[in-house]
Each structure stands twice: as C-alpha cells, then as structure tokens.
Design an enzyme around this catalytic site. Sequence first.
Site, PDB file in Angstrom:
ATOM      1  N   ASN A   1      45.239  38.991  59.698  1.00  0.00           N
ATOM      2  CA  ASN A   1      45.059  40.333  59.148  1.00  0.00           C
ATOM      3  C   ASN A   1      43.628  40.790  59.458  1.00  0.00           C
ATOM      4  O   ASN A   1      42.663  40.145  59.032  1.00  0.00           O
ATOM      5  CB  ASN A   1      45.315  40.284  57.635  1.00  0.00           C
ATOM      6  CG  ASN A   1      45.177  41.650  56.997  1.00  0.00           C
ATOM      7  OD1 ASN A   1      44.216  42.358  57.258  1.00  0.00           O
ATOM      8  ND2 ASN A   1      46.121  42.016  56.145  1.00  0.00           N
TER       9      ASN A   1
ATOM     10  N   HIS B   1      39.811  43.722  57.506  1.00  0.00           N
ATOM     11  CA  HIS B   1      38.402  43.601  57.109  1.00  0.00           C
ATOM     12  C   HIS B   1      37.416  43.846  58.242  1.00  0.00           C
ATOM     13  O   HIS B   1      36.239  44.093  57.993  1.00  0.00           O
ATOM     14  CB  HIS B   1      38.150  42.263  56.412  1.00  0.00           C
ATOM     15  CG  HIS B   1      38.742  42.248  55.027  1.00  0.00           C
ATOM     16  ND1 HIS B   1      38.096  42.774  53.936  1.00  0.00           N
ATOM     17  CD2 HIS B   1      39.954  41.841  54.591  1.00  0.00           C
ATOM     18  CE1 HIS B   1      38.878  42.676  52.881  1.00  0.00           C
ATOM     19  NE2 HIS B   1      40.009  42.105  53.244  1.00  0.00           N
TER      20      HIS B   1
ATOM     21  N   HIS C   1      47.129  46.978  57.694  1.00  0.00           N
ATOM     22  CA  HIS C   1      47.688  47.759  56.578  1.00  0.00           C
ATOM     23  C   HIS C   1      47.152  49.187  56.685  1.00  0.00           C
ATOM     24  O   HIS C   1      45.949  49.402  56.572  1.00  0.00           O
ATOM     25  CB  HIS C   1      47.248  47.104  55.256  1.00  0.00           C
ATOM     26  CG  HIS C   1      47.821  47.744  54.033  1.00  0.00           C
ATOM     27  ND1 HIS C   1      47.600  47.230  52.775  1.00  0.00           N
ATOM     28  CD2 HIS C   1      48.602  48.841  53.840  1.00  0.00           C
ATOM     29  CE1 HIS C   1      48.227  47.984  51.875  1.00  0.00           C
ATOM     30  NE2 HIS C   1      48.830  48.965  52.497  1.00  0.00           N
TER      31      HIS C   1
ATOM     32  N   ARG D   1      46.674  51.990  54.757  1.00  0.00           N
ATOM     33  CA  ARG D   1      46.716  52.420  53.353  1.00  0.00           C
ATOM     34  C   ARG D   1      46.718  53.939  53.269  1.00  0.00           C
ATOM     35  O   ARG D   1      46.185  54.626  54.138  1.00  0.00           O
ATOM     36  CB  ARG D   1      45.495  51.873  52.592  1.00  0.00           C
ATOM     37  CG  ARG D   1      45.509  50.370  52.398  1.00  0.00           C
ATOM     38  CD  ARG D   1      44.357  49.955  51.489  1.00  0.00           C
ATOM     39  NE  ARG D   1      44.538  50.464  50.154  1.00  0.00           N
ATOM     40  CZ  ARG D   1      45.000  49.751  49.124  1.00  0.00           C
ATOM     41  NH1 ARG D   1      45.284  48.473  49.284  1.00  0.00           N
ATOM     42  NH2 ARG D   1      45.153  50.291  47.947  1.00  0.00           N
TER      43      ARG D   1
ATOM     44  N   ARG E   1      41.292  53.502  53.695  1.00  0.00           N
ATOM     45  CA  ARG E   1      39.975  52.929  53.400  1.00  0.00           C
ATOM     46  C   ARG E   1      39.479  51.976  54.488  1.00  0.00           C
ATOM     47  O   ARG E   1      38.299  51.665  54.540  1.00  0.00           O
ATOM     48  CB  ARG E   1      39.970  52.232  52.040  1.00  0.00           C
ATOM     49  CG  ARG E   1      40.781  50.970  51.997  1.00  0.00           C
ATOM     50  CD  ARG E   1      40.520  50.207  50.718  1.00  0.00           C
ATOM     51  NE  ARG E   1      41.046  50.893  49.547  1.00  0.00           N
ATOM     52  CZ  ARG E   1      41.410  50.258  48.435  1.00  0.00           C
ATOM     53  NH1 ARG E   1      41.282  48.938  48.360  1.00  0.00           N
ATOM     54  NH2 ARG E   1      41.899  50.911  47.406  1.00  0.00           N
TER      55      ARG E   1
ATOM     56  N   GLU F   1      51.675  46.679  57.562  1.00  0.00           N
ATOM     57  CA  GLU F   1      51.947  46.798  56.123  1.00  0.00           C
ATOM     58  C   GLU F   1      51.877  48.267  55.740  1.00  0.00           C
ATOM     59  O   GLU F   1      50.982  48.989  56.195  1.00  0.00           O
ATOM     60  CB  GLU F   1      50.908  46.039  55.322  1.00  0.00           C
ATOM     61  CG  GLU F   1      50.927  44.560  55.548  1.00  0.00           C
ATOM     62  CD  GLU F   1      49.788  43.889  54.799  1.00  0.00           C
ATOM     63  OE1 GLU F   1      49.181  44.507  53.912  1.00  0.00           O
ATOM     64  OE2 GLU F   1      49.505  42.732  55.127  1.00  0.00           O
TER      65      GLU F   1
ATOM     66  N   THR G   1      45.883  44.542  47.477  1.00  0.00           N
ATOM     67  CA  THR G   1      47.258  44.551  46.961  1.00  0.00           C
ATOM     68  C   THR G   1      47.381  43.563  45.800  1.00  0.00           C
ATOM     69  O   THR G   1      47.122  42.381  45.969  1.00  0.00           O
ATOM     70  CB  THR G   1      48.241  44.164  48.090  1.00  0.00           C
ATOM     71  OG1 THR G   1      47.862  44.868  49.269  1.00  0.00           O
ATOM     72  CG2 THR G   1      49.657  44.504  47.715  1.00  0.00           C
TER      73      THR G   1
ATOM     74  N   GLU H   1      57.796  38.326  52.380  1.00  0.00           N
ATOM     75  CA  GLU H   1      56.492  37.670  52.374  1.00  0.00           C
ATOM     76  C   GLU H   1      56.159  37.374  50.920  1.00  0.00           C
ATOM     77  O   GLU H   1      56.117  38.292  50.094  1.00  0.00           O
ATOM     78  CB  GLU H   1      55.418  38.563  53.003  1.00  0.00           C
ATOM     79  CG  GLU H   1      54.049  37.874  52.975  1.00  0.00           C
ATOM     80  CD  GLU H   1      52.985  38.588  53.796  1.00  0.00           C
ATOM     81  OE1 GLU H   1      53.334  39.366  54.705  1.00  0.00           O
ATOM     82  OE2 GLU H   1      51.797  38.344  53.503  1.00  0.00           O
TER      83      GLU H   1
ATOM     84  N   HIS I   1      48.152  36.247  51.096  1.00  0.00           N
ATOM     85  CA  HIS I   1      47.217  36.854  50.144  1.00  0.00           C
ATOM     86  C   HIS I   1      46.373  35.784  49.466  1.00  0.00           C
ATOM     87  O   HIS I   1      46.900  34.908  48.797  1.00  0.00           O
ATOM     88  CB  HIS I   1      47.899  37.714  49.078  1.00  0.00           C
ATOM     89  CG  HIS I   1      47.004  38.840  48.642  1.00  0.00           C
ATOM     90  ND1 HIS I   1      45.930  38.638  47.826  1.00  0.00           N
ATOM     91  CD2 HIS I   1      46.972  40.147  48.974  1.00  0.00           C
ATOM     92  CE1 HIS I   1      45.294  39.783  47.646  1.00  0.00           C
ATOM     93  NE2 HIS I   1      45.904  40.706  48.341  1.00  0.00           N
TER      94      HIS I   1
HETATM   95  N1  PXP Z   1      49.772  39.804  53.251  1.00  0.00           N
HETATM   96  C1  PXP Z   1      49.815  40.997  52.625  1.00  0.00           C
HETATM   97  C2  PXP Z   1      51.143  41.619  52.368  1.00  0.00           C
HETATM   98  C3  PXP Z   1      48.628  41.659  52.244  1.00  0.00           C
HETATM   99  O1  PXP Z   1      48.678  42.841  51.621  1.00  0.00           O
HETATM  100  C4  PXP Z   1      47.386  41.063  52.554  1.00  0.00           C
HETATM  101  C5  PXP Z   1      46.119  41.759  52.211  1.00  0.00           C
HETATM  102  O2  PXP Z   1      46.002  42.942  52.931  1.00  0.00           O
HETATM  103  C6  PXP Z   1      47.402  39.821  53.227  1.00  0.00           C
HETATM  104  C7  PXP Z   1      48.605  39.202  53.533  1.00  0.00           C
HETATM  105  C8  PXP Z   1      46.137  39.123  53.588  1.00  0.00           C
HETATM  106  O3  PXP Z   1      45.454  38.768  52.422  1.00  0.00           O
HETATM  107  P1  PXP Z   1      44.005  38.158  52.522  1.00  0.00           P
HETATM  108  O4  PXP Z   1      43.133  39.204  53.144  1.00  0.00           O
HETATM  109  O5  PXP Z   1      43.654  37.863  51.105  1.00  0.00           O
HETATM  110  O6  PXP Z   1      44.093  36.927  53.376  1.00  0.00           O
END
Ligand code: PXP
Length: 260
Positions: free
Chosen positions: A6, A9, A42, A44, A48, A69, A100, A151, A214
């Site tokens: 992901n 960030h 994602h 959003r 953001r 996402e 989330t 998921e 997550h």
């Molecule tokens: N899976 C989903 C559905 C998420 O919303 C997120 C966060 O955007 C992640 C995985 C990744 O989470 P993390 O950044 O905490 O590893």
Amino acid sequence: MLLGVNIDHIAVLREARKINDPDPLQAVYIAQLAGADQITIHLREDRRHIHDEDVRRIIENAPLPVNLECSVNPDIVEIVAELRPHRATFVPEKREEVTTEGGLNMDDPNFSNLDKALHYLKAREIEISLFVDPTKEAVRAAKTLGAEWIELHTGHYANIYAMLYANLSKTHHSIPELEIERTKLKKMLDKAVTDLEDATEYAQEFGLHVAAGHGLNYQNVHVVRAIHGIRELNIGQSIVARSVFTGLDQAIREMKALIA
Ligand code: PXP
C-alpha cells in the site's frame, strides 16, 4: 504468501508539502523490482493522499495488479468503473478518521448501496473484495453480496500486539481502552488471532479468497503469516516508515522475506 504494498503514505509525504514529490508511480516500479505482488491504493473521498490523477497513472502504467480501495460513494464508484483496476476493495470511510477504523458493517443503512456498487463494478470485470472484521456474520454477508475476496481487518490484532509487545502504551499514542492488565491483554490477543483463523476457515468453506491487512508490521506479521488460508497481505504504513531509513526496495524485500 502474496504481498500487496500500500503506497498511500508515499502520497501522504507529498501532500505534506503539496508539491509533486515523491511520486507514488515511482514507488510502483520500485515495489515491482523488490518483489511486491500487487499495489494497493485508496482513493479517499477527501483526497488526503492519493488523487484521481495518481490512480489513473498507476493503473495505466503499473507492471503489477492494482487493488483500489474505495468507499461506496457514487462519485468514487464511477471513477473506479472508468479506470478499471484489477481489483476494487470496498472499505468504510469516515471523514474524521486517521485511517480506516473497522471493517464494513453490512447492516449499516449507509451500506445499502454496497450491493448496487459491487455489481456495477463486477459487471466491468473488476474483481471485488470487501474489507471486513473477522466475524462469521461479515464473511457470510460478503459471500451473499457476491464478493470474490474478503480482506480481514487486522487492526484490532495489531493494536493489542503493539500495546503488549511494543512501547505504544508508553507513548502519547497509547490506546486508552487497551490500557489494561497484561494477562487480560494476552487473552484479548489470543481471541483476536482465533477470530482471524475462524473467519479465514469460514471464508474458505464459502470459496472466498482471503486477504488480510491493516497495522501489520515487521514485528507482528509472523502470527498472521501463519494462518492457513490467508493468501495475501496488504501492508503500507510500516513498509513506508521503514523505507525512510532503509530505502523502499530494501523495506519491501525484508517484508517479502518475512511472509514468503
Ligand atoms: N488494507 C486496507 C483495506 C486498508 O484500508 C489499509 C490502510 O489504508 C491497509 C490494508 C494497509 O494498512 P497499513 O497502512 O496499516 O499497513
């Protein structure tokens, strides 16, 4: 086990300055070379981090499947339908949240349009996943709605783990509701893992593919990695955090080695 990286960030860092650097698309190419199996982003509603243009460029250029996402907001769903990622993962979204916070609540009236959105995207040959809490009810609802993947939300597990085995409880980000006796916290951790195991088994009985994600990081991932039946982990924050010190390539390789 497959690794979805992901990269939201990376865009968070760019948005901190509201400029054009770092470019999330560059992260996609590095992730591929480092052994990632999928890119997760994602879009959003508040934009953001990832913006519409990022989604378009990443889907058009990524040498990896893209897992997008999204919420069930009709404007967002229309963008997903138009850009056609490999997979769409429906997640709940609240404006004020830092990230989330929980899985989709299928009984929530706000999700009455989930069914419609899901079939709208499915008809465009987009694979559908639902981000759910590890409960049998949620898994059953995902199957009934017609998802191909679920998921499982590992955030609760990760929070307990961080309060028990990392220094989170000593910081100003300590989680008040988890400031409890260690023996109780250990029981909660066992229960959180059992819930993930049971939900995975149940989903498999329904023929659903199972991903999880997550809050997973280099310390806590081994437990989730060991759950038979989970095929894919989507991990973002911890990889990007480590990459600040090691570089993204190395951070992804280390995570991939842990879950291989
Ligand atoms: N899976 C989903 C559905 C998420 O919303 C997120 C966060 O955007 C992640 C995985 C990744 O989470 P993390 O950044 O905490 O590893």
